[in-house]
Design an enzyme around this catalytic site. Structure first.
Site, PDB file in Angstrom:
ATOM      1  N   LYS A 255      -7.273   2.501  -2.886  1.00 43.44           N
ATOM      2  CA  LYS A 255      -7.872   3.392  -1.853  1.00 43.44           C
ATOM      3  C   LYS A 255      -8.623   4.565  -2.623  1.00 43.44           C
ATOM      4  O   LYS A 255      -8.108   4.937  -3.755  1.00 43.44           O
ATOM      5  CB  LYS A 255      -6.720   3.903  -0.993  1.00 43.44           C
TER       6      LYS A 255
ATOM      7  N   ASP B 145      -9.720  -3.104   1.148  1.00 42.34           N
ATOM      8  CA  ASP B 145      -9.801  -2.694   2.439  1.00 42.34           C
ATOM      9  C   ASP B 145     -11.133  -2.061   2.716  1.00 42.34           C
ATOM     10  O   ASP B 145     -11.656  -1.244   2.085  1.00 42.34           O
ATOM     11  CB  ASP B 145      -8.590  -1.456   2.773  1.00 42.34           C
TER      12      ASP B 145
ATOM     13  N   GLU C 168      -2.973  -2.903  -2.931  1.00 44.00           N
ATOM     14  CA  GLU C 168      -4.199  -2.379  -1.940  1.00 44.00           C
ATOM     15  C   GLU C 168      -4.606  -1.252  -2.696  1.00 44.00           C
ATOM     16  O   GLU C 168      -3.848  -0.175  -2.637  1.00 44.00           O
ATOM     17  CB  GLU C 168      -3.682  -2.236  -0.781  1.00 44.00           C
TER      18      GLU C 168
ATOM     19  N   TRP D 166       0.747  -1.219  -0.050  1.00 46.67           N
ATOM     20  CA  TRP D 166       0.017   0.057  -0.031  1.00 46.67           C
ATOM     21  C   TRP D 166       0.873   1.099   0.031  1.00 46.67           C
ATOM     22  O   TRP D 166       1.940   1.217   0.662  1.00 46.67           O
ATOM     23  CB  TRP D 166      -0.811   0.142   1.205  1.00 46.67           C
TER      24      TRP D 166
ATOM     25  N   ASP E 221     -10.548   3.695  10.369  1.00 42.27           N
ATOM     26  CA  ASP E 221      -9.875   2.395  10.921  1.00 42.27           C
ATOM     27  C   ASP E 221     -10.399   2.224  12.303  1.00 42.27           C
ATOM     28  O   ASP E 221      -9.452   1.886  13.163  1.00 42.27           O
ATOM     29  CB  ASP E 221      -8.412   2.442  11.009  1.00 42.27           C
TER      30      ASP E 221
ATOM     31  N   HIS F 121      -8.700  -6.268   4.012  1.00 45.03           N
ATOM     32  CA  HIS F 121      -8.360  -5.754   5.325  1.00 45.03           C
ATOM     33  C   HIS F 121      -9.617  -5.124   5.962  1.00 45.03           C
ATOM     34  O   HIS F 121     -10.319  -4.298   5.590  1.00 45.03           O
ATOM     35  CB  HIS F 121      -7.541  -4.307   4.977  1.00 45.03           C
TER      36      HIS F 121
ATOM     37  N   HIS G 106     -11.600   1.593   2.255  1.00 46.79           N
ATOM     38  CA  HIS G 106     -11.205   2.499   1.069  1.00 46.79           C
ATOM     39  C   HIS G 106     -12.072   2.613  -0.074  1.00 46.79           C
ATOM     40  O   HIS G 106     -11.735   2.748  -1.040  1.00 46.79           O
ATOM     41  CB  HIS G 106     -10.119   1.616   0.651  1.00 46.79           C
TER      42      HIS G 106
ATOM     43  N   ASP H  90     -12.106   6.741   6.168  1.00 50.41           N
ATOM     44  CA  ASP H  90     -11.424   5.357   6.512  1.00 50.41           C
ATOM     45  C   ASP H  90     -10.653   5.749   7.832  1.00 50.41           C
ATOM     46  O   ASP H  90      -9.634   5.921   7.953  1.00 50.41           O
ATOM     47  CB  ASP H  90     -10.405   5.449   5.230  1.00 50.41           C
TER      48      ASP H  90
ATOM     49  N   ASP I 236      -7.215  -4.531   9.505  1.00 56.29           N
ATOM     50  CA  ASP I 236      -6.736  -3.101   9.535  1.00 56.29           C
ATOM     51  C   ASP I 236      -7.562  -1.990  10.328  1.00 56.29           C
ATOM     52  O   ASP I 236      -8.212  -1.390   9.672  1.00 56.29           O
ATOM     53  CB  ASP I 236      -6.547  -2.594   8.257  1.00 56.29           C
TER      54      ASP I 236
END
Ligand code: RNT
Ligand code: ZN
Length: 413
Positions: free
Chosen positions: A222, A253, A220, A179, A290, A280, A256, A288, A320
């Site tokens: 995004k 992810d 990855e 990433w 997390d 993820h 994302h 995003d 993630d």
């Protein structure tokens, strides 16, 4: 209680033991970076940056390699099943001397590999294209300066070799994920140039063939990040195209994409054309962000798709998230167990009955079954899974983590 639950599930055509067997052989890759707020062991006190942000200041953060391993061991002990640990390149063992990103070697990860071997678990790996002076202006592999690109290409090549060494020694394929933060805050004039440079850099990183049984590449995508609102060079279209063309793994992810977009809906499409998937699993709140994964609809839908598409053998489930406002071991445990609970619920679906109703156009039955399933005793099956694997049940998890906080974490401040 288990017998009653089994009977009830059997009456709708679901074999509970079968579901438990799949649970037992489905590892989840625990991301090491939840343990220390994406800090790593390079020794710098640098800002995280690159659009990544960890908020909170909960006491007891792991400060050393030994503390991080100790915390991971605790987390693994309260999560039922056998799992994996996912490292970033900044988490090397630099006790024998520091090495910059373009100089890291498998030897810097040997103590991790030995640790994982002793625990009987596999490992995954990531290049770290942030928290470094050569990433400070927001570009790495697509940088206009060829010298900076070369630096990050060398880093990427070395990360693949480290991943392959992990996979070989542990006897279990290591997924090495890429990433990069590359992107523009404001409207770019030459999107095309950045994307062409990224493709060229990736081709150079992936040029050397490594044994597939030890190593799998993943890229990855995004949508946007803080500071890369107008363009992310490695967008979904870019990496989907790249992964199809080069038959690498694709990493999706959950944070994302547009908030109304469904990652779950992508799985059946993407797996028609890319060989393997890395997930993820994360929880974005408005962006995003997390947040720690919980048992929610988006996560349930992801797991449903993996089961319904028979995609588990081609999917590597990673996590993630990074939350520093709560106990970090609890964050790992709650997030991983939530992902597992979603998977278990998906495995306890009466696949045949649902498909039959759908094919017959009987959407009333389909909807009714979906609602009925929510009231089935899946929690009893989950408790059984925890018990069989020596992990605390839902009622005992918190006390176990709190005891560790008192006995181990409290001494760190
Ligand atoms: C960033 C990506 C990436 C990182 C980790 C630390 O938006 O999700 O996967 O979170 O590699
Ligand atoms: Zn991610």
């Amino acid at each position: 209680m288990l017998d009653q639950a089994k009977e009830l599930y059997a009456s709708i055509g679901v074999d509970v033991e079968q579901a438990l067997a799949v649970m037992a052989k489905t590892p989840i890759s625990l991301h090491c970076w939840q343990g220390d707020d994406v800090g790593g062991f390079e020794g710098g006190e640098g800002e995280l940056g690159s659009g990544l942000a960890v908020t909170g200041n909960y006491p007891g953060k792991a400060r050393t390699l030994d503390e991080l391993r100790q915390d991971l061991e605790k987390a693994l002990a309260v999560i039922p099943g056998t799992h994996r640990v996912n490292l970033h390149a900044i988490y090397g063992d630099f006790s024998g001397g520091k090495a910059d990103r373009d100089a890291i070697e498998p030897e810097h990860f040997q103590s991790w590999i030995d640790w994982a071997k002793a625990l009987g678990i596999g490992m995954d790996f990531n290049s770290t294209n942030f928290s470094h002076p050569k990433a400070d202006d927001g570009f790495t592999l697509s940088h206009p300066d060829p010298g900076i690109r070369d630096f990050w290409i060398e880093h990427g090549r070395r990360c693949r070799k480290i991943g392959a060494a992990m996979g070989e020694q542990l006897g279990s394929t290591t997924v090495t994920n890429v990433w990069i933060p590359d992107g523009m805050k404001d409207l770019p004039a030459d999107r095309n140039g950045y994307r062409q440079r990224l493709e060229e850099s990736l081709d150079r990183i992936f040029a050397e063939e490594l044994p597939r049984e030890h190593h799998l590449d993943a890229v990855e995508c995004k949508l946007f990040g803080i500071g890369s609102e107008s363009m992310v060079v490695g967008s979904h279209e870019f990496y989907l195209g790249y992964a199809i063309k080069n038959q690498t793994g694709l990493c999706l992810d959950a944070g994302h994409f547009h908030p109304t977009e469904s990652l779950a809906d992508k799985i059946s499409s993407v797996l028609m054309f890319v060989p393997e998937l890395l997930l993820h699993v994360s929880r974005g709140v408005r962006w995003d962000s997390d947040h720690v994964v919980i048992l929610d609809d988006p996560t349930r839908q992801i797991m449903q798709e993996l089961v319904r598409c028979e995609a588990l053998p081609r999917t590597h489930i990673g996590l993630d998230f990074f939350d520093a406002s709560i106990n970090r071991i609890a964050a790992w445990a709650i997030g991983t167990r939530a992902a597992q609970k979603c998977l278990l619920m998906a495995l306890l679906e009466p696949a045949e009955a649902l498909r039959a109703a759908e094919l017959a156009g009987d959407y009333t039955t389909r909807l009714s079954l979906f609602e009925q399933l929510k009231a089935m005793p899946w929690g009893v099956v989950w408790e059984e899974f925890c018990q069989r694997n020596g992990a605390p049940g839902e009622m005992d998890l918190l006390a176990s983590v709190q005891a560790y906080e008192r006995e181990v974490l409290a001494a760190r401040n």
